[in-house]
Design a protein around this motif. Structure first.
Motif, mmCIF file in Angstrom:
data_model
loop_
_atom_site.group_PDB
_atom_site.id
_atom_site.type_symbol
_atom_site.label_atom_id
_atom_site.label_comp_id
_atom_site.label_asym_id
_atom_site.label_seq_id
_atom_site.Cartn_x
_atom_site.Cartn_y
_atom_site.Cartn_z
ATOM 1 N N PRO A 99 51.198 12.452 57.207
ATOM 2 C CA PRO A 99 51.130 13.729 56.504
ATOM 3 C C PRO A 99 52.526 14.125 56.002
ATOM 4 N N GLY A 100 52.604 14.572 54.766
ATOM 5 C CA GLY A 100 53.880 15.046 54.227
ATOM 6 C C GLY A 100 54.751 13.970 53.612
ATOM 7 N N VAL A 101 54.295 12.706 53.628
ATOM 8 C CA VAL A 101 55.146 11.646 53.091
ATOM 9 C C VAL A 101 55.172 11.689 51.567
ATOM 10 N N GLY A 102 54.110 12.254 50.964
ATOM 11 C CA GLY A 102 54.087 12.383 49.503
ATOM 12 C C GLY A 102 52.902 11.721 48.821
ATOM 13 N N LYS A 103 51.801 11.540 49.568
ATOM 14 C CA LYS A 103 50.626 10.875 48.990
ATOM 15 C C LYS A 103 50.035 11.691 47.840
ATOM 16 N N SER A 104 49.870 13.004 48.069
ATOM 17 C CA SER A 104 49.273 13.852 47.024
ATOM 18 C C SER A 104 50.181 13.891 45.806
ATOM 19 N N THR A 105 51.480 13.948 46.063
ATOM 20 C CA THR A 105 52.448 13.983 44.970
ATOM 21 C C THR A 105 52.352 12.710 44.134
ATOM 22 N N LEU A 106 52.350 11.561 44.813
ATOM 23 C CA LEU A 106 52.293 10.276 44.114
ATOM 24 C C LEU A 106 51.020 10.170 43.275
ATOM 25 N N MET A 268 62.033 10.886 46.404
ATOM 26 C CA MET A 268 61.438 12.236 46.328
ATOM 27 C C MET A 268 62.504 13.234 45.924
ATOM 28 N N GLY A 269 62.237 13.958 44.856
ATOM 29 C CA GLY A 269 63.196 14.967 44.403
ATOM 30 C C GLY A 269 62.503 16.291 44.157
ATOM 31 N N ASP A 270 63.154 17.199 43.459
ATOM 32 C CA ASP A 270 62.572 18.515 43.210
ATOM 33 C C ASP A 270 61.391 18.445 42.265
ATOM 34 N N ALA A 271 61.385 17.461 41.381
ATOM 35 C CA ALA A 271 60.288 17.341 40.420
ATOM 36 C C ALA A 271 59.405 16.154 40.771
ATOM 37 N N GLY A 272 59.118 15.984 42.046
ATOM 38 C CA GLY A 272 58.222 14.918 42.460
ATOM 39 C C GLY A 272 58.950 13.610 42.711
ATOM 40 N N LEU A 273 58.203 12.514 42.579
ATOM 41 C CA LEU A 273 58.755 11.202 42.898
ATOM 42 C C LEU A 273 59.295 10.536 41.642
HETATM 43 P P1 TYD Z 1 52.651 15.756 49.722
HETATM 44 O O1 TYD Z 1 52.422 14.962 48.493
HETATM 45 O O2 TYD Z 1 51.920 17.042 49.847
HETATM 46 O O3 TYD Z 1 52.401 14.874 51.022
HETATM 47 P P2 TYD Z 1 51.027 14.295 51.619
HETATM 48 O O4 TYD Z 1 49.978 14.461 50.589
HETATM 49 O O5 TYD Z 1 51.345 12.871 51.930
HETATM 50 O O6 TYD Z 1 50.756 15.054 52.854
HETATM 51 O O7 TYD Z 1 54.231 15.974 49.806
HETATM 52 C C1 TYD Z 1 54.743 16.841 50.696
HETATM 53 C C2 TYD Z 1 56.220 16.824 50.772
HETATM 54 O O8 TYD Z 1 56.896 16.434 49.594
HETATM 55 C C3 TYD Z 1 56.656 18.210 51.087
HETATM 56 O O9 TYD Z 1 57.387 18.155 52.293
HETATM 57 C C4 TYD Z 1 57.496 18.642 49.956
HETATM 58 C C5 TYD Z 1 57.898 17.392 49.271
HETATM 59 N N1 TYD Z 1 58.005 17.530 47.817
HETATM 60 C C6 TYD Z 1 59.260 17.464 47.222
HETATM 61 O O10 TYD Z 1 60.275 17.304 47.874
HETATM 62 N N2 TYD Z 1 59.341 17.574 45.849
HETATM 63 C C7 TYD Z 1 58.254 17.757 45.065
HETATM 64 O O11 TYD Z 1 58.373 17.846 43.824
HETATM 65 C C8 TYD Z 1 56.976 17.836 45.703
HETATM 66 C C9 TYD Z 1 55.729 18.033 44.893
HETATM 67 C C10 TYD Z 1 56.893 17.708 47.072
#
Ligand code: TYD
Ligand code: MG
Length: 456
Positions: A99-106, A268-273
């Motif tokens: 959880p929180g690794v960035g799956k939804s973001t990716l 991972m940065g401010d505007a996603g990956l």
């Molecule tokens: P998320 O994709 O929600 O993780 P998952 O789906 O794997 O649980 O990502 C969550 C983390 O990513 C959260 O700690 C914040 C960080 N994040 C950034 O640093 N920059 C970004 O632009 C975004 C969208 C998230």
């Protein structure tokens, strides 16, 4: 007592038993067996309706040609490469990660980039409201992408919707939040996850839509509960990253349509990956002198060379049992290398704490890293720094030999490109100038050279 036709499924490993018991006979976990309504034991054939005969089996030869499967290029190159060159229509992909690794973001980025290239994409979230998903996409500058969003957890509603509208790519975030009213078990249980995955995979095949399922990973590193769905899908990808580091690695763990040793690297940065297209120098500590205890490993991740620093600290132990702590490498492998250093090279670690760290948050699993780890450990134990411009690789055997590893040329070339001039490597390694190889056949020889600072 087992009711007629009832079976009990372990919520941890997915094993099915006909009798309830406190402990799963499959994985040994306690209190994980839950009754399933399914009357048919797994593997049994459904009773045939109508004709009792099969259709007849058509055999084909091995020499017949199979056209390469068509692929949807998502526009996120690192993702496409790990998938084997794009996503195959009609396939199901499971993306696992903490959880929180960035799956939804990716996956939002994948869906948005694919949609911009003309693919019909849907993103269905069972974890977040549409506003949250949309807000994140807007922050990442993806607001213009024609992705269709929905927040839904009912499998029936999702299947209905996907039958009515045709998509090329559908993201289901996450499989653990989906539930089917055909089963009594709660959302997230093995029964529900398996049922939901089964239905979605069937839909993918039938409609030719590529479906990406998000799966949360448990503490033990398996995709929560359902190992059972790993075999249903065509590809299993793992998204990894250490807390506190911005780098994220996408790894193929299984792929019916491509190689599994490929990795994708993101930051991972401010505007996603953002994609890291040339990661070879990413995990190197380039600031300052290389101190005693550091060794640069010339590794291969997937098809690409990656240089990464191993850092070791060997210090007198304050307690009876010395500590062994390792980050980014296998602790069993560390124990083996320490044992070989003790037995074959005369270095003693019995009364010392040992810490080993792979810099940058990368996880190394190649046996070729043995010599780099040993060099870092010996360098710290002997308080002798390796030359600044030296890389290390080689596999160590229990007898203390240094064995050749795969793709030594590629490792040496990449190191030379990044300004390294020397390699501590197996004797058979061969390098063109300006690179010089200090070839070692035995670990003891390598350790002696480190101790004496003898590099000629
Ligand atoms: P998320 O994709 O929600 O993780 P998952 O789906 O794997 O649980 O990502 C969550 C983390 O990513 C959260 O700690 C914040 C960080 N994040 C950034 O640093 N920059 C970004 O632009 C975004 C969208 C998230
Ligand atoms: Mg998420």
């Amino acid at each position: 007592m087992a009711r007629d036709g009832a079976v009990y499924a372990c919520q941890s490993c997915g094993a099915v038993q006909t009798k309830w018991s406190g402990q799963c006979s499959g994985c040994g976990a306690w209190n994980t067996l839950v009754e399933e309504a399914q009357a048919r034991p797994p593997g049994a054939l459904a009773p045939a309706r109508g004709a009792a005969k099969g259709r007849g089996l058509n055999f084909e030869g091995l020499e017949d040609e199979t056209p390469a499967p068509p692929r949807i290029s998502t526009g996120v190159d690192e993702f496409d490469r790990v998938c084997g060159g794009g996503v195959v229509p009609g396939s199901a992909i499971l993306l696992g990660g903490d959880p929180g690794v960035g799956k939804s973001t990716l996956l939002m980025q994948v869906a948005a980039h694919a949609a911009r290239k003309g693919a019909a994409c849907a993103y269905i979230s069972g974890e977040e409201a549409v506003e949250q998903v949309r807000g994140r996409a807007q922050r990442m500058g993806l607001a213009d992408a024609p992705v269709k969003l929905a927040a839904e957890t009912s499998l029936r509603t999702i299947l209905d919707g996907l039958k009515r509208e045709r998509f090329d790519l559908v993201v289901i975030d996450s499989i653990q939040t989906m539930w089917s009213d055909a089963h009594e078990a709660g959302p997230g249980s093995v029964t529900q996850v398996r049922a939901a995955a089964g239905e979605l995979v069937r839909l993918a095949k039938k409609q030719g839509v590529a479906i990406i399922l998000v799966g949360h990973v448990t503490k033990e590193g398996t995709i929560a509960g359902p190992r059972v769905i790993e075999h249903m899908v065509d590809a299993v990808l793992a998204f990894e990253g250490e807390r506190g580091y911005p780098f994220r690695i996408l790894r193929g763990a299984k792929n019916r349509f491509g190689a599994t040793d490929e990795i994708g690297v993101f930051e991972m940065g401010d505007a996603g990956l953002s994609e890291v297209r040339n990661p070879s120098a990413l995990f190197l500590n380039t600031s300052g002198e290389r101190a005693a205890g550091a060794a640069v490993f010339a590794g291969i991740e997937g098809s690409r060379p990656v240089l990464v620093e191993f850092q070791a600290l060997v210090a007198p132990s304050a307690y009876g049992t010395p500590r062994r702590a390792v980050v980014g490498w296998d602790s069993g492998r560390l124990a083996m290398v320490l044992a070989v250093l003790e037995a074959r090279c005369g270095l003693g670690f019995g009364d010392r704490d040992v810490y080993l760290n792979v810099a940058g948050g990368l996880r190394i699993s190649e046996p070729a890293a043995d010599l780099a780890a040993a060099a870092a450990l010996a360098s710290s134990a002997l308080d002798q720094a390796l030359p600044q411009d030296c890389v290390v690789f080689g596999e160590i055997s229990l007898s203390g030999e240094v064995r050749p590893v795969s793709r030594m040329d590629a490792r040496l070339k990449e190191a030379a490109k990044l300004g390294f001039r020397r390699a501590l490597a197996p004797g058979d390694a061969d390098a063109a100038p300006p690179m010089t190889v200090t070839g070692v056949g035995r670990l003891a020889d390598a350790i002696r050279r480190i101790g004496d600072g003898d590099w000629n």
